[in-house]
Scaffold this motif. Structure first.
Motif, short mmCIF file in Angstrom:
data_model
loop_
_atom_site.label_atom_id
_atom_site.label_comp_id
_atom_site.label_asym_id
_atom_site.label_seq_id
_atom_site.Cartn_x
_atom_site.Cartn_y
_atom_site.Cartn_z
N UNK A 142 22.74 107.52 18.61
CA UNK A 142 23.60 107.63 19.81
C UNK A 142 22.83 107.26 21.07
N UNK A 143 23.58 106.82 22.09
CA UNK A 143 23.05 106.54 23.43
C UNK A 143 21.80 105.66 23.35
N UNK A 144 21.95 104.57 22.63
CA UNK A 144 20.81 103.68 22.44
C UNK A 144 21.28 102.22 22.39
N UNK A 145 20.34 101.33 22.77
CA UNK A 145 19.01 101.60 23.32
C UNK A 145 19.09 101.69 24.84
N UNK A 146 18.33 102.57 25.42
CA UNK A 146 18.32 102.68 26.87
C UNK A 146 17.35 101.68 27.49
N UNK A 147 16.47 101.10 26.66
CA UNK A 147 15.50 100.11 27.12
C UNK A 147 14.97 99.34 25.92
N UNK A 148 14.23 98.27 26.16
CA UNK A 148 13.62 97.53 25.05
C UNK A 148 12.57 98.38 24.36
N UNK A 149 11.85 99.20 25.13
CA UNK A 149 10.86 100.09 24.53
C UNK A 149 11.53 101.09 23.59
N UNK A 150 12.67 101.62 24.02
CA UNK A 150 13.44 102.54 23.17
C UNK A 150 13.87 101.83 21.89
N UNK A 151 14.29 100.59 22.01
CA UNK A 151 14.70 99.80 20.84
C UNK A 151 13.54 99.59 19.87
N UNK A 248 29.98 106.90 22.83
CA UNK A 248 28.65 107.42 23.16
C UNK A 248 27.53 106.71 22.40
N UNK A 249 27.87 105.77 21.53
CA UNK A 249 26.83 105.09 20.75
C UNK A 249 25.90 104.27 21.61
N UNK A 250 26.41 103.73 22.71
CA UNK A 250 25.59 102.96 23.65
C UNK A 250 25.67 103.59 25.03
N UNK A 251 24.65 103.39 25.85
CA UNK A 251 24.66 104.01 27.19
C UNK A 251 25.73 103.42 28.11
N UNK A 252 26.09 104.19 29.11
CA UNK A 252 26.95 103.72 30.20
C UNK A 252 26.06 103.42 31.40
N UNK A 253 26.35 102.37 32.17
CA UNK A 253 27.24 101.27 31.80
C UNK A 253 26.61 100.45 30.68
N UNK A 254 27.43 99.65 29.99
CA UNK A 254 26.90 98.80 28.93
C UNK A 254 25.95 97.77 29.52
N UNK A 255 24.99 97.36 28.73
CA UNK A 255 24.11 96.26 29.12
C UNK A 255 24.17 95.17 28.06
N UNK A 256 23.83 93.96 28.45
CA UNK A 256 23.81 92.86 27.48
C UNK A 256 22.91 93.22 26.30
N UNK A 257 21.74 93.79 26.60
CA UNK A 257 20.77 94.07 25.55
C UNK A 257 21.28 95.13 24.57
N UNK A 258 21.90 96.18 25.10
CA UNK A 258 22.43 97.23 24.22
C UNK A 258 23.49 96.67 23.29
N UNK A 259 24.35 95.80 23.82
CA UNK A 259 25.40 95.20 23.00
C UNK A 259 24.78 94.27 21.95
N UNK A 260 23.75 93.54 22.32
CA UNK A 260 23.06 92.68 21.36
C UNK A 260 22.50 93.50 20.20
#
Length: 468
Positions: A142-151, A248-260
Protein backbone atom coordinates in the motif's frame (compact mmCIF):
# COMPACT_ATOMS: atom_id res chain seq x y z
CA UNK A 1 -41.75 -12.12 -35.29
CA UNK A 2 -41.70 -14.06 -32.01
CA UNK A 3 -42.01 -17.38 -33.87
CA UNK A 4 -39.09 -16.44 -36.11
CA UNK A 5 -36.91 -15.62 -33.11
CA UNK A 6 -37.80 -18.91 -31.40
CA UNK A 7 -36.97 -20.81 -34.58
CA UNK A 8 -33.64 -18.98 -34.83
CA UNK A 9 -32.74 -19.79 -31.22
CA UNK A 10 -33.61 -23.44 -31.77
CA UNK A 11 -31.49 -23.59 -34.92
CA UNK A 12 -28.49 -22.02 -33.21
CA UNK A 13 -28.81 -24.32 -30.21
CA UNK A 14 -29.08 -27.28 -32.56
CA UNK A 15 -25.95 -26.28 -34.48
CA UNK A 16 -23.93 -26.24 -31.28
CA UNK A 17 -25.36 -29.48 -29.90
CA UNK A 18 -24.61 -31.25 -33.17
CA UNK A 19 -20.96 -30.15 -32.99
CA UNK A 20 -20.39 -32.78 -30.30
CA UNK A 21 -22.31 -34.99 -27.94
CA UNK A 22 -22.04 -33.38 -24.50
CA UNK A 23 -18.91 -31.29 -25.06
CA UNK A 24 -16.56 -30.48 -22.21
CA UNK A 25 -16.73 -26.88 -20.96
CA UNK A 26 -13.80 -24.95 -19.48
CA UNK A 27 -14.47 -21.54 -17.96
CA UNK A 28 -11.30 -19.54 -17.18
CA UNK A 29 -12.08 -16.62 -14.87
CA UNK A 30 -9.62 -13.89 -13.87
CA UNK A 31 -9.82 -11.00 -11.43
CA UNK A 32 -9.18 -7.31 -12.22
CA UNK A 33 -8.26 -8.04 -15.87
CA UNK A 34 -8.87 -5.01 -18.10
CA UNK A 35 -9.75 -5.55 -21.77
CA UNK A 36 -6.70 -3.51 -22.87
CA UNK A 37 -4.26 -6.08 -21.47
CA UNK A 38 -4.47 -8.51 -24.37
CA UNK A 39 -1.25 -8.65 -26.32
CA UNK A 40 -2.91 -9.46 -29.65
CA UNK A 41 -4.87 -6.20 -29.52
CA UNK A 42 -1.67 -4.14 -29.51
CA UNK A 43 -3.13 -1.62 -27.07
CA UNK A 44 -0.36 -2.18 -24.53
CA UNK A 45 3.16 -3.63 -24.70
CA UNK A 46 2.10 -6.68 -22.73
CA UNK A 47 3.02 -10.30 -23.38
CA UNK A 48 0.08 -12.75 -23.39
CA UNK A 49 1.08 -15.47 -25.88
CA UNK A 50 -1.47 -18.01 -24.67
CA UNK A 51 -4.37 -15.58 -24.62
CA UNK A 52 -3.29 -14.52 -28.11
CA UNK A 53 -3.33 -18.18 -29.10
CA UNK A 54 -6.86 -18.56 -27.74
CA UNK A 55 -8.06 -15.48 -29.63
CA UNK A 56 -6.49 -16.75 -32.85
CA UNK A 57 -8.32 -20.07 -32.48
CA UNK A 58 -11.62 -18.59 -31.34
CA UNK A 59 -14.04 -15.66 -31.43
CA UNK A 60 -13.51 -12.51 -29.39
CA UNK A 61 -16.14 -10.13 -28.05
CA UNK A 62 -14.61 -6.67 -27.97
CA UNK A 63 -17.32 -4.98 -25.88
CA UNK A 64 -17.94 -7.23 -22.89
CA UNK A 65 -19.11 -5.44 -19.75
CA UNK A 66 -19.62 -6.05 -16.07
CA UNK A 67 -22.97 -4.66 -14.91
CA UNK A 68 -21.60 -3.09 -11.72
CA UNK A 69 -21.76 -3.63 -7.99
CA UNK A 70 -23.67 -2.98 -4.79
CA UNK A 71 -20.45 -2.57 -2.73
CA UNK A 72 -16.76 -1.78 -3.07
CA UNK A 73 -15.90 -5.44 -3.66
CA UNK A 74 -17.02 -5.36 -7.28
CA UNK A 75 -15.86 -8.94 -7.78
CA UNK A 76 -18.49 -10.21 -5.30
CA UNK A 77 -21.30 -8.72 -7.34
CA UNK A 78 -19.84 -9.87 -10.63
CA UNK A 79 -19.34 -13.45 -9.42
CA UNK A 80 -22.75 -13.56 -7.78
CA UNK A 81 -24.34 -12.50 -11.04
CA UNK A 82 -22.52 -15.07 -13.13
CA UNK A 83 -23.28 -17.93 -10.75
CA UNK A 84 -26.93 -16.97 -10.26
CA UNK A 85 -27.69 -15.72 -13.77
CA UNK A 86 -29.50 -12.71 -12.30
CA UNK A 87 -28.98 -9.00 -12.95
CA UNK A 88 -27.08 -6.95 -10.38
CA UNK A 89 -30.07 -5.69 -8.36
CA UNK A 90 -31.56 -9.17 -7.96
CA UNK A 91 -28.47 -11.37 -7.82
CA UNK A 92 -28.07 -11.39 -4.02
CA UNK A 93 -31.55 -12.83 -3.61
CA UNK A 94 -31.39 -15.20 -6.56
CA UNK A 95 -28.10 -16.83 -5.56
CA UNK A 96 -29.69 -17.91 -2.28
CA UNK A 97 -33.06 -19.00 -3.62
CA UNK A 98 -32.20 -20.66 -6.94
CA UNK A 99 -29.78 -23.37 -8.09
CA UNK A 100 -26.43 -21.95 -9.07
CA UNK A 101 -24.59 -22.39 -12.36
CA UNK A 102 -22.72 -25.56 -11.34
CA UNK A 103 -25.91 -27.27 -10.17
CA UNK A 104 -27.65 -26.60 -13.48
CA UNK A 105 -24.70 -27.93 -15.46
CA UNK A 106 -24.42 -30.98 -13.20
CA UNK A 107 -28.07 -31.81 -13.78
CA UNK A 108 -27.24 -31.89 -17.49
CA UNK A 109 -25.01 -34.91 -16.93
CA UNK A 110 -21.70 -33.18 -16.21
CA UNK A 111 -18.97 -33.72 -13.65
CA UNK A 112 -18.34 -30.24 -12.23
CA UNK A 113 -15.04 -28.94 -10.89
CA UNK A 114 -13.81 -25.67 -9.46
CA UNK A 115 -10.57 -24.35 -8.06
CA UNK A 116 -9.43 -20.89 -7.00
CA UNK A 117 -11.34 -17.76 -6.08
CA UNK A 118 -15.04 -18.05 -5.19
CA UNK A 119 -16.11 -14.98 -3.17
CA UNK A 120 -19.86 -15.67 -3.41
CA UNK A 121 -22.23 -15.75 -0.44
CA UNK A 122 -23.51 -19.24 -1.27
CA UNK A 123 -21.07 -22.16 -0.94
CA UNK A 124 -19.81 -23.61 -4.26
CA UNK A 125 -21.92 -26.57 -5.39
CA UNK A 126 -19.45 -28.40 -7.63
CA UNK A 127 -18.79 -32.13 -7.50
CA UNK A 128 -15.11 -31.42 -6.86
CA UNK A 129 -13.90 -28.28 -5.08
CA UNK A 130 -10.19 -27.79 -4.51
CA UNK A 131 -8.23 -25.02 -2.81
CA UNK A 132 -11.02 -22.46 -2.61
CA UNK A 133 -9.64 -18.97 -2.09
CA UNK A 134 -11.17 -15.82 -0.70
CA UNK A 135 -11.25 -12.45 -2.36
CA UNK A 136 -7.62 -11.59 -1.75
CA UNK A 137 -4.85 -12.50 0.69
CA UNK A 138 -3.52 -10.18 3.35
CA UNK A 139 -0.40 -8.49 2.13
CA UNK A 140 1.71 -5.36 1.90
CA UNK A 141 2.02 -3.06 -1.06
CA UNK A 142 0.00 0.00 0.00
CA UNK A 143 0.90 3.68 -0.49
CA UNK A 144 3.82 2.89 -2.72
CA UNK A 145 6.14 3.90 -4.12
CA UNK A 146 6.57 7.28 -2.50
CA UNK A 147 9.99 7.65 -4.15
CA UNK A 148 12.47 5.77 -6.33
CA UNK A 149 14.41 4.86 -3.20
CA UNK A 150 11.23 3.38 -1.71
CA UNK A 151 10.74 1.41 -4.94
CA UNK A 152 14.28 0.02 -4.91
CA UNK A 153 14.51 -0.82 -1.21
CA UNK A 154 10.93 -1.51 -0.16
CA UNK A 155 8.25 -4.14 -0.91
CA UNK A 156 9.02 -6.39 -3.85
CA UNK A 157 6.44 -8.54 -5.68
CA UNK A 158 8.69 -11.61 -5.84
CA UNK A 159 9.53 -11.66 -2.11
CA UNK A 160 7.87 -14.82 -0.77
CA UNK A 161 8.44 -13.56 2.77
CA UNK A 162 5.76 -10.91 2.20
CA UNK A 163 3.01 -13.55 2.11
CA UNK A 164 0.07 -12.47 0.00
CA UNK A 165 -0.27 -14.78 -3.00
CA UNK A 166 2.87 -16.59 -1.84
CA UNK A 167 1.09 -17.71 1.33
CA UNK A 168 1.35 -21.48 1.65
CA UNK A 169 4.66 -21.64 -0.22
CA UNK A 170 3.29 -21.81 -3.77
CA UNK A 171 1.94 -18.82 -5.66
CA UNK A 172 -1.84 -19.07 -5.90
CA UNK A 173 -1.70 -18.67 -9.68
CA UNK A 174 0.52 -21.74 -9.89
CA UNK A 175 -1.85 -23.62 -7.56
CA UNK A 176 -4.76 -23.04 -9.93
CA UNK A 177 -2.61 -24.14 -12.84
CA UNK A 178 -1.47 -27.29 -11.04
CA UNK A 179 -4.98 -28.21 -9.93
CA UNK A 180 -6.43 -27.65 -13.38
CA UNK A 181 -3.87 -29.86 -15.12
CA UNK A 182 -4.32 -32.54 -12.48
CA UNK A 183 -8.09 -32.64 -13.05
CA UNK A 184 -7.72 -32.74 -16.85
CA UNK A 185 -5.35 -35.69 -16.52
CA UNK A 186 -7.89 -37.49 -14.36
CA UNK A 187 -10.84 -36.59 -16.59
CA UNK A 188 -9.02 -38.08 -19.58
CA UNK A 189 -9.58 -41.50 -17.98
CA UNK A 190 -13.33 -40.95 -17.60
CA UNK A 191 -16.17 -40.87 -20.12
CA UNK A 192 -18.37 -38.31 -18.37
CA UNK A 193 -18.19 -34.77 -19.80
CA UNK A 194 -16.86 -32.11 -17.45
CA UNK A 195 -17.41 -28.47 -16.58
CA UNK A 196 -14.36 -26.69 -15.13
CA UNK A 197 -14.64 -23.37 -13.29
CA UNK A 198 -11.01 -22.21 -13.06
CA UNK A 199 -10.84 -19.01 -11.08
CA UNK A 200 -7.53 -17.15 -10.83
CA UNK A 201 -7.11 -14.43 -8.20
CA UNK A 202 -4.59 -12.75 -10.49
CA UNK A 203 -4.03 -10.07 -11.52
CA UNK A 204 -5.68 -8.69 -8.35
CA UNK A 205 -3.38 -6.91 -5.93
CA UNK A 206 -1.04 -7.50 -4.22
CA UNK A 207 0.42 -7.74 -7.70
CA UNK A 208 2.96 -10.46 -7.03
CA UNK A 209 4.79 -12.72 -9.45
CA UNK A 210 8.26 -14.30 -9.79
CA UNK A 211 11.12 -11.91 -10.47
CA UNK A 212 11.70 -13.20 -13.99
CA UNK A 213 8.24 -11.96 -14.95
CA UNK A 214 8.63 -8.58 -13.27
CA UNK A 215 11.98 -8.13 -15.03
CA UNK A 216 10.20 -8.49 -18.37
CA UNK A 217 8.77 -5.00 -17.77
CA UNK A 218 11.53 -2.44 -16.94
CA UNK A 219 9.88 0.28 -14.93
CA UNK A 220 11.31 3.16 -16.98
CA UNK A 221 9.93 1.60 -20.17
CA UNK A 222 6.37 1.52 -18.86
CA UNK A 223 3.98 3.96 -20.49
CA UNK A 224 1.65 6.10 -18.41
CA UNK A 225 -1.94 6.00 -19.77
CA UNK A 226 -2.84 8.88 -22.08
CA UNK A 227 -5.75 9.74 -19.78
CA UNK A 228 -3.56 9.78 -16.67
CA UNK A 229 -4.41 12.35 -14.00
CA UNK A 230 -2.74 13.09 -10.66
CA UNK A 231 -6.17 12.85 -9.04
CA UNK A 232 -9.72 12.29 -10.24
CA UNK A 233 -11.74 15.50 -9.69
CA UNK A 234 -14.90 13.73 -8.43
CA UNK A 235 -13.18 10.94 -6.52
CA UNK A 236 -14.82 11.47 -3.15
CA UNK A 237 -18.24 12.31 -4.58
CA UNK A 238 -18.39 9.03 -6.51
CA UNK A 239 -17.74 6.99 -3.36
CA UNK A 240 -13.94 6.79 -3.16
CA UNK A 241 -12.80 8.59 0.02
CA UNK A 242 -9.16 8.97 1.08
CA UNK A 243 -9.13 5.66 2.96
CA UNK A 244 -10.73 3.62 0.18
CA UNK A 245 -8.75 0.38 -0.12
CA UNK A 246 -8.14 0.14 -3.85
CA UNK A 247 -7.20 3.79 -4.13
CA UNK A 248 -4.74 3.60 -1.21
CA UNK A 249 -2.39 1.35 -3.20
CA UNK A 250 -0.55 4.39 -4.58
CA UNK A 251 0.12 7.76 -2.92
CA UNK A 252 -1.95 10.89 -3.49
CA UNK A 253 -1.53 12.75 -5.72
CA UNK A 254 -0.57 10.13 -8.32
CA UNK A 255 2.82 10.45 -9.96
CA UNK A 256 4.02 9.16 -13.31
CA UNK A 257 6.57 6.96 -11.54
CA UNK A 258 4.08 5.40 -9.12
CA UNK A 259 1.77 4.54 -12.01
CA UNK A 260 4.69 3.05 -13.96
CA UNK A 261 5.53 0.81 -11.01
CA UNK A 262 1.96 -0.39 -10.55
CA UNK A 263 1.44 -1.03 -14.25
CA UNK A 264 4.73 -2.94 -14.38
CA UNK A 265 3.63 -5.26 -11.60
CA UNK A 266 0.12 -5.55 -13.06
CA UNK A 267 1.48 -6.61 -16.44
CA UNK A 268 3.92 -9.06 -14.84
CA UNK A 269 1.14 -10.79 -12.90
CA UNK A 270 -0.89 -11.07 -16.12
CA UNK A 271 1.99 -12.62 -18.04
CA UNK A 272 2.58 -15.08 -15.19
CA UNK A 273 -1.12 -15.97 -15.24
CA UNK A 274 -0.89 -16.38 -19.00
CA UNK A 275 1.89 -18.96 -18.61
CA UNK A 276 -0.27 -21.12 -16.36
CA UNK A 277 -3.26 -20.74 -18.66
CA UNK A 278 -1.00 -22.10 -21.37
CA UNK A 279 -0.38 -25.19 -19.26
CA UNK A 280 -4.15 -25.75 -19.13
CA UNK A 281 -4.51 -25.41 -22.90
CA UNK A 282 -1.54 -27.74 -23.42
CA UNK A 283 -3.08 -30.38 -21.15
CA UNK A 284 -6.32 -30.32 -23.14
CA UNK A 285 -4.36 -30.69 -26.37
CA UNK A 286 -2.20 -33.52 -25.03
CA UNK A 287 -5.32 -35.53 -24.25
CA UNK A 288 -6.92 -34.72 -27.64
CA UNK A 289 -9.80 -32.92 -25.94
CA UNK A 290 -9.78 -29.66 -27.88
CA UNK A 291 -12.13 -30.81 -30.65
CA UNK A 292 -14.81 -31.55 -28.07
CA UNK A 293 -14.23 -28.71 -25.61
CA UNK A 294 -15.63 -25.21 -25.36
CA UNK A 295 -13.47 -22.63 -23.60
CA UNK A 296 -14.46 -19.18 -22.34
CA UNK A 297 -11.86 -16.75 -21.04
CA UNK A 298 -13.04 -13.61 -19.25
CA UNK A 299 -12.73 -11.58 -16.03
CA UNK A 300 -15.06 -10.29 -13.33
CA UNK A 301 -14.26 -6.65 -14.20
CA UNK A 302 -11.40 -4.45 -15.34
CA UNK A 303 -9.11 -2.08 -13.44
CA UNK A 304 -7.87 1.52 -13.66
CA UNK A 305 -4.17 1.23 -12.64
CA UNK A 306 -3.54 4.91 -13.31
CA UNK A 307 -6.24 5.79 -15.83
CA UNK A 308 -8.08 9.02 -14.93
CA UNK A 309 -6.13 9.27 -11.64
CA UNK A 310 -7.79 6.07 -10.36
CA UNK A 311 -6.37 2.72 -9.24
CA UNK A 312 -9.42 0.49 -8.73
CA UNK A 313 -12.54 -0.76 -10.46
CA UNK A 314 -15.23 1.24 -8.65
CA UNK A 315 -15.99 3.49 -11.61
CA UNK A 316 -17.89 3.47 -14.89
CA UNK A 317 -14.96 4.01 -17.26
CA UNK A 318 -14.18 1.48 -19.98
CA UNK A 319 -10.93 0.37 -18.34
CA UNK A 320 -12.88 -0.81 -15.31
CA UNK A 321 -16.16 -1.98 -16.88
CA UNK A 322 -14.84 -3.81 -19.96
CA UNK A 323 -13.09 -7.17 -19.91
CA UNK A 324 -11.73 -9.76 -22.36
CA UNK A 325 -14.27 -12.32 -23.54
CA UNK A 326 -12.97 -15.05 -25.84
CA UNK A 327 -14.79 -18.21 -26.88
CA UNK A 328 -13.18 -21.26 -28.49
CA UNK A 329 -14.79 -24.56 -29.38
CA UNK A 330 -16.66 -26.69 -31.91
CA UNK A 331 -18.38 -24.55 -34.51
CA UNK A 332 -16.82 -21.32 -33.22
CA UNK A 333 -15.20 -19.31 -36.00
CA UNK A 334 -11.46 -18.74 -35.64
CA UNK A 335 -9.95 -15.27 -35.53
CA UNK A 336 -13.33 -13.53 -35.49
CA UNK A 337 -14.19 -10.37 -33.55
CA UNK A 338 -17.69 -9.34 -32.56
CA UNK A 339 -18.31 -5.73 -31.54
CA UNK A 340 -21.87 -6.19 -30.28
CA UNK A 341 -21.96 -5.22 -26.57
CA UNK A 342 -22.59 -8.09 -24.16
CA UNK A 343 -22.30 -8.72 -20.43
CA UNK A 344 -19.57 -11.07 -19.28
CA UNK A 345 -22.24 -12.91 -17.26
CA UNK A 346 -23.74 -14.05 -20.58
CA UNK A 347 -21.19 -16.84 -20.25
CA UNK A 348 -23.58 -18.69 -17.91
CA UNK A 349 -26.58 -19.20 -20.26
CA UNK A 350 -24.19 -19.70 -23.18
CA UNK A 351 -22.69 -22.76 -21.47
CA UNK A 352 -26.13 -24.07 -20.53
CA UNK A 353 -26.99 -24.21 -24.22
CA UNK A 354 -23.77 -26.07 -24.96
CA UNK A 355 -24.64 -28.56 -22.23
CA UNK A 356 -28.15 -29.07 -23.57
CA UNK A 357 -29.68 -27.64 -20.40
CA UNK A 358 -32.88 -25.60 -20.56
CA UNK A 359 -32.21 -22.04 -19.37
CA UNK A 360 -34.36 -21.42 -16.26
CA UNK A 361 -36.66 -18.42 -16.03
CA UNK A 362 -34.61 -16.86 -13.21
CA UNK A 363 -31.60 -16.52 -15.54
CA UNK A 364 -31.76 -12.98 -16.93
CA UNK A 365 -28.53 -12.86 -18.91
CA UNK A 366 -28.58 -14.05 -22.52
CA UNK A 367 -26.65 -16.66 -24.47
CA UNK A 368 -24.24 -15.27 -27.06
CA UNK A 369 -24.46 -18.34 -29.29
CA UNK A 370 -26.61 -16.61 -31.90
CA UNK A 371 -23.97 -13.88 -32.15
CA UNK A 372 -21.19 -16.44 -32.47
CA UNK A 373 -23.07 -18.27 -35.21
CA UNK A 374 -23.60 -15.02 -37.12
CA UNK A 375 -27.37 -15.40 -36.90
CA UNK A 376 -27.86 -12.21 -34.87
CA UNK A 377 -26.20 -8.81 -34.56
CA UNK A 378 -28.32 -7.27 -31.80
CA UNK A 379 -28.23 -8.45 -28.20
CA UNK A 380 -29.22 -5.86 -25.55
CA UNK A 381 -30.83 -2.49 -26.38
CA UNK A 382 -28.32 -0.77 -24.08
CA UNK A 383 -25.69 -1.56 -21.44
CA UNK A 384 -26.43 -0.63 -17.82
CA UNK A 385 -23.91 0.09 -15.09
CA UNK A 386 -24.05 1.00 -11.40
CA UNK A 387 -21.85 1.48 -8.38
CA UNK A 388 -23.88 1.54 -5.14
CA UNK A 389 -25.84 4.82 -5.29
CA UNK A 390 -22.85 6.93 -6.21
CA UNK A 391 -22.69 6.22 -9.94
CA UNK A 392 -24.85 5.12 -12.86
CA UNK A 393 -24.08 4.54 -16.53
CA UNK A 394 -25.74 3.74 -19.82
CA UNK A 395 -23.96 2.81 -23.02
CA UNK A 396 -26.07 2.88 -26.15
CA UNK A 397 -24.58 2.81 -29.63
CA UNK A 398 -21.51 5.02 -29.77
CA UNK A 399 -22.48 6.92 -26.64
CA UNK A 400 -21.91 6.57 -22.93
CA UNK A 401 -23.57 8.73 -20.28
CA UNK A 402 -22.19 8.58 -16.74
CA UNK A 403 -24.25 10.02 -13.88
CA UNK A 404 -23.01 11.09 -10.45
CA UNK A 405 -26.20 11.81 -8.45
CA UNK A 406 -24.28 12.71 -5.27
CA UNK A 407 -21.83 15.02 -7.03
CA UNK A 408 -24.33 17.80 -7.69
CA UNK A 409 -25.92 15.48 -10.27
CA UNK A 410 -22.80 15.74 -12.43
CA UNK A 411 -23.01 14.13 -15.86
CA UNK A 412 -20.23 12.91 -18.16
CA UNK A 413 -20.90 12.23 -21.82
CA UNK A 414 -18.49 10.46 -24.16
CA UNK A 415 -18.56 9.32 -27.75
CA UNK A 416 -16.70 6.01 -27.42
CA UNK A 417 -15.94 5.70 -31.12
CA UNK A 418 -14.37 9.13 -31.50
CA UNK A 419 -13.01 9.22 -27.94
CA UNK A 420 -12.20 5.65 -26.78
CA UNK A 421 -10.03 6.91 -23.92
CA UNK A 422 -12.91 8.99 -22.54
CA UNK A 423 -10.99 12.25 -22.35
CA UNK A 424 -13.41 14.65 -24.04
CA UNK A 425 -16.44 15.13 -21.78
CA UNK A 426 -19.26 16.60 -23.87
CA UNK A 427 -21.82 16.91 -21.07
CA UNK A 428 -21.52 20.68 -20.73
CA UNK A 429 -21.60 21.31 -24.47
CA UNK A 430 -25.08 22.66 -25.37
CA UNK A 431 -24.90 20.89 -28.75
CA UNK A 432 -25.44 17.59 -26.93
CA UNK A 433 -28.34 18.56 -24.66
CA UNK A 434 -30.81 16.50 -26.69
CA UNK A 435 -28.47 13.48 -26.69
CA UNK A 436 -28.20 13.66 -22.90
CA UNK A 437 -31.98 13.85 -22.49
CA UNK A 438 -32.40 10.93 -24.86
CA UNK A 439 -29.92 8.80 -22.90
CA UNK A 440 -31.44 9.78 -19.56
CA UNK A 441 -34.86 8.70 -20.83
CA UNK A 442 -33.39 5.41 -22.03
CA UNK A 443 -31.66 4.92 -18.71
CA UNK A 444 -34.84 5.44 -16.70
CA UNK A 445 -36.50 2.76 -18.82
CA UNK A 446 -33.53 0.50 -18.06
CA UNK A 447 -34.01 1.15 -14.36
CA UNK A 448 -37.44 -0.48 -14.55
CA UNK A 449 -35.97 -3.56 -16.23
CA UNK A 450 -33.12 -3.74 -13.72
CA UNK A 451 -35.14 -3.10 -10.58
CA UNK A 452 -33.06 -0.01 -9.87
CA UNK A 453 -34.81 2.16 -7.27
CA UNK A 454 -32.35 5.06 -7.27
CA UNK A 455 -33.94 8.42 -8.02
CA UNK A 456 -31.24 10.29 -9.95
CA UNK A 457 -32.81 13.64 -9.10
CA UNK A 458 -33.19 12.85 -5.39
CA UNK A 459 -30.61 10.12 -4.56
CA UNK A 460 -31.60 9.89 -0.89
CA UNK A 461 -35.17 8.87 -1.71
CA UNK A 462 -36.52 5.70 -3.37
CA UNK A 463 -37.39 6.10 -7.02
CA UNK A 464 -41.01 6.10 -8.12
CA UNK A 465 -41.42 3.43 -10.80
CA UNK A 466 -42.84 4.36 -14.18
CA UNK A 467 -46.51 3.60 -14.54
CA UNK A 468 -47.40 1.20 -17.33
Amino acid sequence: MKKNLLALAAAVSCSFSQAAEKPNIVFIFTDDYSYECQGHLGMEAIQTPNLDRLAKDGTQFTNSYNMGAWAGAVCVASRTMINSGAFVNRAQKTIVEQPQWAELIRDGGYKTYMTGKWHVKKEPAFDVVKDVRGGMPKGSGYNRPVSREDFENGWQPWDIGEGGFWKGGTHWTEVVGDNSVEFINQAAEEEKPFFMYLSFNAPHDPRQSPKEYVDMYPVDDMKVPVNYLPEYPYRKEIGLPDNFRDERLAPYPRTDFAVQVHRREYFASITYLDYHMGRILDALEEHDMMDNTYIIFTADHGLSVGHHGLLGKQNMYEHSMRVPFIVKGPGVEKGKSIDTPIYLQDAMPTTLEWAGVEIPKHVEFKSVNALIAGEATEHYPAIYGKYINFQRMIRKGDWKLMMYPKASKKLRLFNLVKDPNEMNDLADNPEYTSKIEELKTDFKALQDVMGDELDLDNPTAPRAKNKK
